[in-house]
Design an enzyme around this catalytic site. Structure first.
Site, mmCIF file in Angstrom:
data_model
loop_
_atom_site.group_PDB
_atom_site.id
_atom_site.type_symbol
_atom_site.label_atom_id
_atom_site.label_comp_id
_atom_site.label_asym_id
_atom_site.label_seq_id
_atom_site.Cartn_x
_atom_site.Cartn_y
_atom_site.Cartn_z
ATOM 1 N N LYS A 11 20.638 -25.178 50.345
ATOM 2 C CA LYS A 11 21.204 -23.930 50.604
ATOM 3 C C LYS A 11 21.922 -23.773 51.795
ATOM 4 O O LYS A 11 21.934 -24.581 52.602
ATOM 5 C CB LYS A 11 20.096 -22.859 50.262
ATOM 6 C CG LYS A 11 19.457 -22.428 49.009
ATOM 7 C CD LYS A 11 18.485 -21.555 49.110
ATOM 8 C CE LYS A 11 17.909 -21.298 47.507
ATOM 9 N NZ LYS A 11 17.095 -20.137 47.497
ATOM 10 N N TYR A 51 22.301 -16.549 39.583
ATOM 11 C CA TYR A 51 20.951 -15.750 39.692
ATOM 12 C C TYR A 51 21.090 -14.429 39.037
ATOM 13 O O TYR A 51 20.338 -13.568 39.338
ATOM 14 C CB TYR A 51 20.812 -15.497 41.341
ATOM 15 C CG TYR A 51 20.196 -16.640 42.113
ATOM 16 C CD1 TYR A 51 18.941 -17.106 42.097
ATOM 17 C CD2 TYR A 51 21.075 -17.163 43.238
ATOM 18 C CE1 TYR A 51 18.617 -18.216 42.912
ATOM 19 C CE2 TYR A 51 20.263 -18.121 44.043
ATOM 20 C CZ TYR A 51 19.015 -18.548 43.665
ATOM 21 O OH TYR A 51 18.624 -19.460 44.516
ATOM 22 N N PHE A 59 16.282 -7.561 46.295
ATOM 23 C CA PHE A 59 16.961 -8.651 47.085
ATOM 24 C C PHE A 59 18.262 -9.235 46.653
ATOM 25 O O PHE A 59 18.592 -10.058 47.277
ATOM 26 C CB PHE A 59 15.817 -9.634 47.692
ATOM 27 C CG PHE A 59 15.451 -10.450 46.416
ATOM 28 C CD1 PHE A 59 15.977 -11.454 45.748
ATOM 29 C CD2 PHE A 59 14.124 -10.002 46.076
ATOM 30 C CE1 PHE A 59 15.242 -12.109 44.815
ATOM 31 C CE2 PHE A 59 13.412 -10.447 44.982
ATOM 32 C CZ PHE A 59 14.118 -11.717 44.257
ATOM 33 N N ARG A 87 9.419 -28.793 41.905
ATOM 34 C CA ARG A 87 8.722 -27.702 42.396
ATOM 35 C C ARG A 87 7.723 -27.870 43.548
ATOM 36 O O ARG A 87 7.437 -27.103 44.564
ATOM 37 C CB ARG A 87 8.203 -26.707 41.428
ATOM 38 C CG ARG A 87 9.323 -26.194 40.357
ATOM 39 C CD ARG A 87 10.158 -25.150 40.981
ATOM 40 N NE ARG A 87 9.717 -24.034 41.460
ATOM 41 C CZ ARG A 87 10.096 -22.955 41.853
ATOM 42 N NH1 ARG A 87 11.384 -22.604 41.580
ATOM 43 N NH2 ARG A 87 9.748 -22.121 42.311
ATOM 44 N N THR A 93 8.117 -20.296 47.488
ATOM 45 C CA THR A 93 9.240 -19.495 47.774
ATOM 46 C C THR A 93 9.174 -18.968 49.217
ATOM 47 O O THR A 93 10.088 -19.179 49.827
ATOM 48 C CB THR A 93 9.429 -18.201 46.744
ATOM 49 O OG1 THR A 93 9.288 -18.637 45.506
ATOM 50 C CG2 THR A 93 10.568 -17.553 47.119
ATOM 51 N N ARG A 104 10.054 -26.603 52.165
ATOM 52 C CA ARG A 104 10.099 -25.223 52.633
ATOM 53 C C ARG A 104 9.198 -25.304 53.799
ATOM 54 O O ARG A 104 9.645 -24.327 54.922
ATOM 55 C CB ARG A 104 10.019 -24.172 51.380
ATOM 56 C CG ARG A 104 11.195 -24.259 50.510
ATOM 57 C CD ARG A 104 10.843 -23.169 49.169
ATOM 58 N NE ARG A 104 11.795 -22.803 48.755
ATOM 59 C CZ ARG A 104 11.917 -22.325 47.441
ATOM 60 N NH1 ARG A 104 10.562 -22.210 46.747
ATOM 61 N NH2 ARG A 104 13.189 -21.900 46.847
ATOM 62 N N ASN A 114 15.613 -20.174 52.371
ATOM 63 C CA ASN A 114 14.372 -20.880 52.054
ATOM 64 C C ASN A 114 14.949 -22.273 51.759
ATOM 65 O O ASN A 114 14.222 -23.009 50.962
ATOM 66 C CB ASN A 114 13.382 -20.492 51.041
ATOM 67 C CG ASN A 114 13.775 -20.088 49.868
ATOM 68 O OD1 ASN A 114 15.193 -20.489 49.616
ATOM 69 N ND2 ASN A 114 12.969 -19.485 48.829
ATOM 70 N N HIS A 117 16.761 -24.737 46.108
ATOM 71 C CA HIS A 117 16.397 -24.059 44.943
ATOM 72 C C HIS A 117 16.138 -25.264 44.010
ATOM 73 O O HIS A 117 16.698 -26.525 44.099
ATOM 74 C CB HIS A 117 17.665 -23.625 44.205
ATOM 75 C CG HIS A 117 17.614 -23.069 42.774
ATOM 76 N ND1 HIS A 117 16.909 -22.200 42.336
ATOM 77 C CD2 HIS A 117 18.053 -24.080 41.742
ATOM 78 C CE1 HIS A 117 17.083 -22.413 41.135
ATOM 79 N NE2 HIS A 117 17.547 -23.432 40.493
ATOM 80 N N GLU A 128 21.180 -24.715 34.070
ATOM 81 C CA GLU A 128 21.857 -24.897 35.681
ATOM 82 C C GLU A 128 22.614 -25.985 35.774
ATOM 83 O O GLU A 128 23.672 -25.911 36.646
ATOM 84 C CB GLU A 128 20.717 -24.758 36.511
ATOM 85 C CG GLU A 128 19.869 -23.411 36.602
ATOM 86 C CD GLU A 128 18.695 -23.374 37.265
ATOM 87 O OE1 GLU A 128 17.962 -22.073 37.327
ATOM 88 O OE2 GLU A 128 18.252 -24.016 37.994
HETATM 89 P P1 DAT Z 1 12.091 -19.637 43.785
HETATM 90 O O1 DAT Z 1 13.520 -20.057 44.557
HETATM 91 O O2 DAT Z 1 11.040 -20.183 44.430
HETATM 92 O O3 DAT Z 1 12.406 -20.070 42.339
HETATM 93 P P2 DAT Z 1 12.587 -17.043 42.895
HETATM 94 O O4 DAT Z 1 13.321 -17.571 41.679
HETATM 95 O O5 DAT Z 1 11.396 -16.023 42.598
HETATM 96 O O6 DAT Z 1 12.002 -18.066 43.855
HETATM 97 O O7 DAT Z 1 13.727 -16.523 43.982
HETATM 98 C C1 DAT Z 1 14.821 -16.743 43.924
HETATM 99 C C2 DAT Z 1 15.393 -16.592 45.472
HETATM 100 O O8 DAT Z 1 15.303 -15.274 45.605
HETATM 101 C C3 DAT Z 1 14.278 -17.415 46.439
HETATM 102 O O9 DAT Z 1 14.522 -18.587 46.408
HETATM 103 C C4 DAT Z 1 14.617 -16.487 47.554
HETATM 104 C C5 DAT Z 1 15.060 -14.943 46.849
HETATM 105 N N1 DAT Z 1 13.889 -14.187 47.135
HETATM 106 C C6 DAT Z 1 12.851 -14.161 46.287
HETATM 107 N N2 DAT Z 1 11.967 -13.241 46.504
HETATM 108 C C7 DAT Z 1 12.659 -12.623 47.813
HETATM 109 C C8 DAT Z 1 11.936 -11.257 48.522
HETATM 110 N N3 DAT Z 1 10.997 -10.983 48.100
HETATM 111 N N4 DAT Z 1 13.041 -11.204 49.545
HETATM 112 C C9 DAT Z 1 14.029 -11.830 49.926
HETATM 113 N N5 DAT Z 1 14.544 -13.005 49.062
HETATM 114 C C10 DAT Z 1 13.836 -13.227 48.153
HETATM 115 MG MG MG Z 2 13.442 -19.437 41.064
#
Ligand code: DAT
Ligand code: MG
Length: 140
Positions: A11, A51, A59, A87, A93, A104, A114, A117, A128
Site C-alpha cells: 500500500k 474495495y 471508513f 494472511r 488488520t 503489519r 497497514n 492487502h 482481485e
Molecule cells: P484486511 O485488510 O485485514 O482484510 P478488511 O478487509 O476488514 O481488513 O478492511 C480493508 C481495509 O480497510 C483494511 O486493511 C484497512 C481499512 N480498515 C478496516 N477497518 C478499519 C477501521 N476500523 N478504520 C479505518 N480503516 C479500516
Molecule cells: Mg479484507
C-alpha cells in the site's frame, strides 16, 4: 494443501517509506513466490471497485483516499495454501493486534495505513487478480 494464488498490494504507506524490498523479503522467506508484480497508481474508480465490499463502512472514503494517495505495488503470490499463508504473514488488520514477525507488526503505521492487502478467500483472489493482471503477465 494445493498450490494456490493470492492477490497482494503493497500500500501507499509502504511505497512511501521505501519498504517494497523489505516486505518482499518477508514474503519470499515465507516460501511464497512473487509470480507477477507491477507498480501502479490506482485511479479512484479502481480503488472504489476494489474495495466495493466495504462501501457502506464508515471508513470507506478514508480508505479510498489513502489507496490513491501514492503508488502501490500489486502482486500475485503463489504457493501451498497461498491465501491463508499470506494472511498469516500479513498479521491482523490492526497492527496493535498483529503477531510478532508479521508484516503489519513490523511495518504498519495504523489500522488504516497497514502496509499490505491480501485476499481473504480463493474466490476473491481470482476476482482481485483479474482486476489488475492479464494471464500473460503472471509467470509461475
Ligand atoms: P484486511 O485488510 O485485514 O482484510 P478488511 O478487509 O476488514 O481488513 O478492511 C480493508 C481495509 O480497510 C483494511 O486493511 C484497512 C481499512 N480498515 C478496516 N477497518 C478499519 C477501521 N476500523 N478504520 C479505518 N480503516 C479500516
Ligand atoms: Mg479484507
Amino acid at each position: 494443501m494445493a498450490i494456490e494464488r493470492t492477490f497482494s498490494i503493497l500500500k501507499p504507506d509502504a511505497t512511501a517509506r521505501n519498504l517494497t524490498g523489505a516486505i518482499n523479503a518477508v514474503i519470499e522467506k515465507s516460501g511464497l513466490r512473487i509470480v507477477a508484480q507491477k507498480r501502479i497508481h490506482m485511479s479512484r474508480r479502481e480503488a472504489e471497485t476494489f474495495y466495493a465490499v466495504h462501501k457502506e463502512r464508515p471508513f470507506f472514503g478514508e480508505l479510498v483516499d489513502f489507496m490513491i494517495s501514492g503508488p502501490v505495488v500489486v502482486q500475485v503470490l503463489e504457493g501451498e495454501g497461498a491465501v491463508l499463508r499470506y494472511r498469516e504473514i500479513m498479521g491482523a488488520t490492526n497492527p496493535e493486534s498483529a503477531a510478532d514477525g508479521t508484516i503489519r507488526k513490523l511495518y504498519a503505521k495504523s489500522i488504516g495505513e497497514n502496509s499490505v492487502h491480501g485476499s481473504d478467500s480463493q474466490d476473491n483472489a481470482k476476482i482481485e487478480i483479474a482486476q489488475f493482471f492479464s494471464g500473460n503477465e503472471i509467470v509461475g
